[in-house]
Design a protein around this motif. Structure first.
Motif, short mmCIF file in Angstrom:
data_model
loop_
_atom_site.label_atom_id
_atom_site.label_comp_id
_atom_site.label_asym_id
_atom_site.label_seq_id
_atom_site.Cartn_x
_atom_site.Cartn_y
_atom_site.Cartn_z
N GLY A 23 0.77 -1.22 0.00
CA GLY A 23 0.00 0.00 0.00
C GLY A 23 0.81 1.28 0.00
N GLY A 150 -4.77 6.27 1.89
CA GLY A 150 -5.83 5.41 1.42
C GLY A 150 -7.08 6.24 1.16
N ARG A 188 -6.63 -1.62 0.21
CA ARG A 188 -5.86 -2.26 1.28
C ARG A 188 -5.89 -3.78 1.10
#
Length: 333
Positions: A23, A150, A188
Motif C-alpha cells: 500500500g 488510502g 488495502r
C-alpha cells in the motif's frame, strides 16, 4: 527545479506488514528519487488511542524505523523523523484548533468511521477527536504538497486544506500551501483469512520480517473459494485472498490475468496458485528479513538515523511555525 514535498509515515504501534509494503512502502521507494520525502514516525499520533499503554508506542519506534531501512528507504534521500521530538507540530496543532469547530471535527467521515469501529460512543478521547487538526499540523508543518493516503483517509487531507485556507485568509497571504492526496490504485490488502483488511492489530497480518515457515503457513491458510472443491470446478476470483495478493505482489500481471481466466473456467487448483504466491513472497521478503536482522544488531545506527533526520525536520517545521505566527501577527519576543 524544486522537488515536490511529500509527507508520509506510520504510527509506531507495531512492526510493519506486507500490506504496508503493497500500500505505501513500494511507492515510497519510487518517490524518494524525485520528491523531497519526509517519513514521520508518528509516536505522538499513536497515543490518540493507545494512551493506556504509552510504552508500546515508544518501543515500536525502532521497529518501524528498521522496517523502513530494511525495505530500502535511504536516509540520504528520505528524511526519517520522530513526531514527538518536533515541538513545532504540537504548537501548530494547538493553534489550528482555533480554526476548526468541534462539529466539523465530528463530521469528518474518517473520524466518524474510526469512532464507530473502536466503540468509543461519546467517550471519545479528545486527542482522537482532534486528530484532523494534528494531521493538518504535520502536513503543513513540512509544507507538504503531496500526501499518499488510502481512500478512507482522503477527508483528512480535505480538512487540512480547509484549515490552511482559513489561516491564509486571516493572514491575508498564502502562508501555507494546500496538499494533494495521492490514493493508490490498489485498495488495502485483505487479511489472510479474508475477513478484514490487514492491520497491525488484527490477526491476519504477515510481518515484513516473517520467517520462511511463517510465510508458508500464512499462504497455506489463505481463504480462496469454498465452492472450488475440485480442480476442474469453476472458481471465484472475487473475494479470493490468494488472487488479491497476487495482484499486489506478482510482477507478471499478464500471467495473473491468465491464471484468473483458468481458475474461473475450471482446471486450476488452489495449490498451484498458492505455490506461485509463496515463491513470490519468499523472494520478496528474504532480503528484507536479512537486512532487518542486520539492523537489529546495531540499534545505535538506527537511532542515529532517526536523530539526524529529526534534526533536519525540526529546522523545517520550526521555520513553518515561525512563518505562520508572524503572518497571523502573534506577539513575538
Amino acid at each position: 527545479m524544486t522537488r515536490p514535498v511529500i509527507l508520509t509515515g506510520d504510527r509506531t504501534t507495531g512492526p510493519l506488514h506486507v500490506g504496508h509494503y503493497a500500500g505505501s512502502l513500494a511507492n515510497r521507494l519510487k518517490m524518494q528519487d524525485d520528491h523531497e520525502q519526509f517519513l514521520l514516525l508518528a509516536d505522538a499520533q499513536a497515543l490518540t488511542d493507545n494512551a493506556q499503554d504509552p510504552a508500546r508506542t515508544a518501543r515500536n519506534v525502532l521497529e518501524v524505523a528498521m522496517d523502513y531501512l530494511a525495505v530500502g528507504i535511504d536516509p540520504a534521500r528520505s528524511t526519517i523523523c520522530l513526531q514527538s521530538h518536533l515541538p513545532a507540530l504540537a504548537e501548530l496543532s494547538m493553534l489550528y484548533l482555533n480554526f476548526v469547530t468541534v462539529a466539523r471535527l465530528e463530521r469528518n467521515p474518517t473520524i466518524k468511521d474510526e469512532i464507530r469501529a473502536r466503540g468509543f460512543g461519546r467517550d471519545i478521547p479528545a486527542g482522537f477527536l482532534c486528530y484532523p487538526a494534528a494531521q493538518a499540523a504535520d502536513i503543513t508543518g513540512f509544507r507538504a504538497t503531496v500526501v499518499p493516503v488510502g481512500a478512507d483517509q482522503a477527508p483528512l487531507i480535505e480538512q487540512t486544506n480547509e484549515i490552511a485556507r482559513r489561516i491564509n485568509a486571516v493572514a491575508g497571504a498564502e502562508v501555507l500551501p494546500e496538499a494533494r492526496a495521492v490514493i493508490p490504485e490498489a485498495g488495502r490488502l485483505p487479511s489472510v483469512d479474508g475477513t478484514a483488511k490487514m492491520s497491525k492489530s488484527g490477526g491476519g497480518a504477515l510481518r515484513l520480517s516473517a520467517a520462511p515457515d511463517e510465510i508458508r503457513a500464512a499462504v497455506r491458510a489463505m481463504f480462496t473459494d469454498p465452492g472450488h472443491l475440485r480442480i476442474e470446478d469453476p472458481g471465484r476470483v472475487e473475494g479470493n485472498v490468494v488472487f488479491a495478493w497476487l495482484d499486489a505482489f506478482d510482477p507478471d500481471k499478464a500471467e495473473v490475468e491468465a491464471l484468473k481466466a483458468r481458475y474461473r473456467a475450471g482446471g486450476l487448483g488452489d495449490g498451484a496458485i498458492k505455490k506461485r504466491l509463496e515463491e513470490i513472497l519468499q523472494a520478496l521478503l528474504a532480503p528484507i528479513r536479512e537486512e532487518r536482522a542486520r539492523l537489529a544488531r546495531d540499534p545505535g545506527h538506527v537511532t542515529r538515523v532517526i536523530r539526524e533526520g529529526t534534526e533536519r525536520a525540526r529546522a523545517r517545521t520550526e521555520a513553518t511555525k515561525d512563518a505562520v505566527t508572524a503572518a497571523l501577527g502573534l506577539f513575538r519576543l
